[in-house]
Design a protein around this motif. Structure first.
Motif, PDB file in Angstrom:
ATOM      1  N   MET A  18       0.835  -1.200   0.000  1.00  0.00           N
ATOM      2  CA  MET A  18       0.000   0.000   0.000  1.00  0.00           C
ATOM      3  C   MET A  18       0.869   1.250   0.000  1.00  0.00           C
ATOM      4  O   MET A  18       0.581   2.214  -0.714  1.00  0.00           O
ATOM      5  CB  MET A  18      -0.930  -0.003   1.221  1.00  0.00           C
ATOM      6  N   GLN A  19       1.942   1.241   0.767  1.00  0.00           N
ATOM      7  CA  GLN A  19       2.847   2.392   0.804  1.00  0.00           C
ATOM      8  C   GLN A  19       3.459   2.613  -0.576  1.00  0.00           C
ATOM      9  O   GLN A  19       3.583   3.739  -1.030  1.00  0.00           O
ATOM     10  CB  GLN A  19       3.953   2.179   1.847  1.00  0.00           C
ATOM     11  N   GLY A  20       3.816   1.535  -1.249  1.00  0.00           N
ATOM     12  CA  GLY A  20       4.359   1.647  -2.598  1.00  0.00           C
ATOM     13  C   GLY A  20       3.356   2.258  -3.556  1.00  0.00           C
ATOM     14  O   GLY A  20       3.691   3.109  -4.380  1.00  0.00           O
ATOM     15  N   LYS A  21       2.093   1.840  -3.435  1.00  0.00           N
ATOM     16  CA  LYS A  21       1.036   2.405  -4.289  1.00  0.00           C
ATOM     17  C   LYS A  21       0.842   3.886  -3.997  1.00  0.00           C
ATOM     18  O   LYS A  21       0.645   4.690  -4.909  1.00  0.00           O
ATOM     19  CB  LYS A  21      -0.283   1.663  -4.079  1.00  0.00           C
ATOM     20  N   GLN A  22       0.889   4.269  -2.722  1.00  0.00           N
ATOM     21  CA  GLN A  22       0.718   5.675  -2.356  1.00  0.00           C
ATOM     22  C   GLN A  22       1.876   6.509  -2.891  1.00  0.00           C
ATOM     23  O   GLN A  22       1.662   7.614  -3.396  1.00  0.00           O
ATOM     24  CB  GLN A  22       0.618   5.818  -0.834  1.00  0.00           C
ATOM     25  N   ASP A  23       3.092   5.991  -2.790  1.00  0.00           N
ATOM     26  CA  ASP A  23       4.256   6.697  -3.318  1.00  0.00           C
ATOM     27  C   ASP A  23       4.132   6.887  -4.825  1.00  0.00           C
ATOM     28  O   ASP A  23       4.430   7.953  -5.362  1.00  0.00           O
ATOM     29  CB  ASP A  23       5.546   5.943  -2.992  1.00  0.00           C
ATOM     30  N   GLU A  24       3.685   5.834  -5.494  1.00  0.00           N
ATOM     31  CA  GLU A  24       3.514   5.880  -6.948  1.00  0.00           C
ATOM     32  C   GLU A  24       2.460   6.919  -7.336  1.00  0.00           C
ATOM     33  O   GLU A  24       2.653   7.711  -8.267  1.00  0.00           O
ATOM     34  CB  GLU A  24       3.082   4.492  -7.421  1.00  0.00           C
ATOM     35  N   ALA A  25       1.356   6.947  -6.614  1.00  0.00           N
ATOM     36  CA  ALA A  25       0.288   7.916  -6.893  1.00  0.00           C
ATOM     37  C   ALA A  25       0.767   9.337  -6.636  1.00  0.00           C
ATOM     38  O   ALA A  25       0.460  10.258  -7.406  1.00  0.00           O
ATOM     39  CB  ALA A  25      -0.938   7.601  -6.045  1.00  0.00           C
ATOM     40  N   SER A  26       1.522   9.522  -5.587  1.00  0.00           N
ATOM     41  CA  SER A  26       2.067  10.844  -5.267  1.00  0.00           C
ATOM     42  C   SER A  26       2.993  11.317  -6.378  1.00  0.00           C
ATOM     43  O   SER A  26       2.935  12.470  -6.802  1.00  0.00           O
ATOM     44  CB  SER A  26       2.815  10.792  -3.942  1.00  0.00           C
ATOM     45  N   GLN A  27       3.829  10.418  -6.866  1.00  0.00           N
ATOM     46  CA  GLN A  27       4.758  10.755  -7.948  1.00  0.00           C
ATOM     47  C   GLN A  27       3.998  11.134  -9.218  1.00  0.00           C
ATOM     48  O   GLN A  27       4.347  12.091  -9.897  1.00  0.00           O
ATOM     49  CB  GLN A  27       5.697   9.571  -8.218  1.00  0.00           C
ATOM     50  N   ARG A  28       2.944  10.374  -9.533  1.00  0.00           N
ATOM     51  CA  ARG A  28       2.125  10.699 -10.707  1.00  0.00           C
ATOM     52  C   ARG A  28       1.471  12.067 -10.547  1.00  0.00           C
ATOM     53  O   ARG A  28       1.393  12.845 -11.494  1.00  0.00           O
ATOM     54  CB  ARG A  28       1.049   9.635 -10.915  1.00  0.00           C
ATOM     55  N   GLY A  29       0.980  12.351  -9.354  1.00  0.00           N
ATOM     56  CA  GLY A  29       0.347  13.640  -9.091  1.00  0.00           C
ATOM     57  C   GLY A  29       1.323  14.786  -9.278  1.00  0.00           C
ATOM     58  O   GLY A  29       0.974  15.818  -9.859  1.00  0.00           O
ATOM     59  N   GLN A  30       2.549  14.614  -8.792  1.00  0.00           N
ATOM     60  CA  GLN A  30       3.560  15.653  -8.946  1.00  0.00           C
ATOM     61  C   GLN A  30       3.915  15.851 -10.414  1.00  0.00           C
ATOM     62  O   GLN A  30       4.080  16.976 -10.877  1.00  0.00           O
ATOM     63  CB  GLN A  30       4.808  15.309  -8.134  1.00  0.00           C
ATOM     64  N   SER A  31       4.019  14.762 -11.151  1.00  0.00           N
ATOM     65  CA  SER A  31       4.335  14.848 -12.575  1.00  0.00           C
ATOM     66  C   SER A  31       3.226  15.569 -13.333  1.00  0.00           C
ATOM     67  O   SER A  31       3.491  16.410 -14.196  1.00  0.00           O
ATOM     68  CB  SER A  31       4.524  13.451 -13.169  1.00  0.00           C
ATOM     69  N   GLU A  32       1.989  15.248 -13.003  1.00  0.00           N
ATOM     70  CA  GLU A  32       0.846  15.888 -13.665  1.00  0.00           C
ATOM     71  C   GLU A  32       0.799  17.377 -13.327  1.00  0.00           C
ATOM     72  O   GLU A  32       0.536  18.210 -14.191  1.00  0.00           O
ATOM     73  CB  GLU A  32      -0.460  15.196 -13.234  1.00  0.00           C
ATOM     74  N   GLN A  33       1.071  17.711 -12.081  1.00  0.00           N
ATOM     75  CA  GLN A  33       1.075  19.115 -11.673  1.00  0.00           C
ATOM     76  C   GLN A  33       2.146  19.895 -12.420  1.00  0.00           C
ATOM     77  O   GLN A  33       1.905  21.009 -12.888  1.00  0.00           O
ATOM     78  CB  GLN A  33       1.311  19.185 -10.164  1.00  0.00           C
ATOM     79  N   GLU A  34       3.312  19.308 -12.571  1.00  0.00           N
ATOM     80  CA  GLU A  34       4.401  19.953 -13.303  1.00  0.00           C
ATOM     81  C   GLU A  34       4.034  20.109 -14.783  1.00  0.00           C
ATOM     82  O   GLU A  34       4.307  21.144 -15.391  1.00  0.00           O
ATOM     83  CB  GLU A  34       5.693  19.148 -13.146  1.00  0.00           C
ATOM     84  N   ARG A  35       3.404  19.101 -15.354  1.00  0.00           N
ATOM     85  CA  ARG A  35       2.995  19.165 -16.759  1.00  0.00           C
ATOM     86  C   ARG A  35       1.993  20.305 -16.966  1.00  0.00           C
ATOM     87  O   ARG A  35       2.109  21.089 -17.907  1.00  0.00           O
ATOM     88  CB  ARG A  35       2.365  17.837 -17.190  1.00  0.00           C
ATOM     89  N   LEU A  36       1.028  20.421 -16.064  1.00  0.00           N
ATOM     90  CA  LEU A  36       0.034  21.490 -16.176  1.00  0.00           C
ATOM     91  C   LEU A  36       0.664  22.869 -15.981  1.00  0.00           C
ATOM     92  O   LEU A  36       0.284  23.829 -16.651  1.00  0.00           O
ATOM     93  CB  LEU A  36      -1.089  21.267 -15.164  1.00  0.00           C
ATOM     94  N   ARG A  37       1.639  22.953 -15.086  1.00  0.00           N
ATOM     95  CA  ARG A  37       2.330  24.228 -14.862  1.00  0.00           C
ATOM     96  C   ARG A  37       3.085  24.654 -16.125  1.00  0.00           C
ATOM     97  O   ARG A  37       3.030  25.816 -16.537  1.00  0.00           O
ATOM     98  CB  ARG A  37       3.285  24.091 -13.675  1.00  0.00           C
ATOM     99  N   ARG A  38       3.775  23.687 -16.756  1.00  0.00           N
ATOM    100  CA  ARG A  38       4.495  24.008 -18.006  1.00  0.00           C
ATOM    101  C   ARG A  38       3.512  24.423 -19.103  1.00  0.00           C
ATOM    102  O   ARG A  38       3.784  25.349 -19.868  1.00  0.00           O
ATOM    103  CB  ARG A  38       5.316  22.805 -18.466  1.00  0.00           C
ATOM    104  N   GLN A  39       2.376  23.728 -19.176  1.00  0.00           N
ATOM    105  CA  GLN A  39       1.369  24.051 -20.185  1.00  0.00           C
ATOM    106  C   GLN A  39       0.826  25.471 -19.971  1.00  0.00           C
ATOM    107  O   GLN A  39       0.658  26.220 -20.933  1.00  0.00           O
ATOM    108  CB  GLN A  39       0.237  23.034 -20.098  1.00  0.00           C
ATOM    109  N   ALA A  40       0.574  25.852 -18.723  1.00  0.00           N
ATOM    110  CA  ALA A  40       0.079  27.199 -18.423  1.00  0.00           C
ATOM    111  C   ALA A  40       1.135  28.247 -18.761  1.00  0.00           C
ATOM    112  O   ALA A  40       0.816  29.303 -19.323  1.00  0.00           O
ATOM    113  CB  ALA A  40      -0.321  27.296 -16.955  1.00  0.00           C
ATOM    114  N   ASP A  41       2.402  27.965 -18.441  1.00  0.00           N
ATOM    115  CA  ASP A  41       3.485  28.901 -18.765  1.00  0.00           C
ATOM    116  C   ASP A  41       3.589  29.103 -20.270  1.00  0.00           C
ATOM    117  O   ASP A  41       3.752  30.227 -20.750  1.00  0.00           O
ATOM    118  CB  ASP A  41       4.820  28.406 -18.215  1.00  0.00           C
TER     119      ASP A  41
END
Length: 62
Positions: A18-41
């Motif tokens: 479960m901890q591994g899944k949570q870490d993976e989800a957190s990493q995906r969320g950070q990647s998506e947030q960065e992608r959206l930030r670059r798109q907005a810029d």
């Protein structure tokens, strides 16, 4: 190994999984947030309003 020990080991394995899944989800969320930030810029550089700009306008009207 008794049943109690087996159950504790299975619980520990499940917790680690479960901890591994949570870490993976957190990493995906950070990647998506960065992608959206670059798109907005990029949108701002091209003179297009980004979602954040539109949201700010909406907030100002309230």
């Amino acid at each position: 190994m008794g049943i109690k020990d087996e159950m504790q080991e299975k619980a520990q394995q499940a917790k680690q999984k479960m901890q591994g899944k949570q870490d993976e989800a957190s990493q995906r969320g950070q990647s998506e947030q960065e992608r959206l930030r670059r798109q907005a810029d990029e949108a701002r550089r091209q003179g297009r309003p980004s979602f954040d700009d539109i949201q700010d306008e909406t907030d100002d009207r309230l």
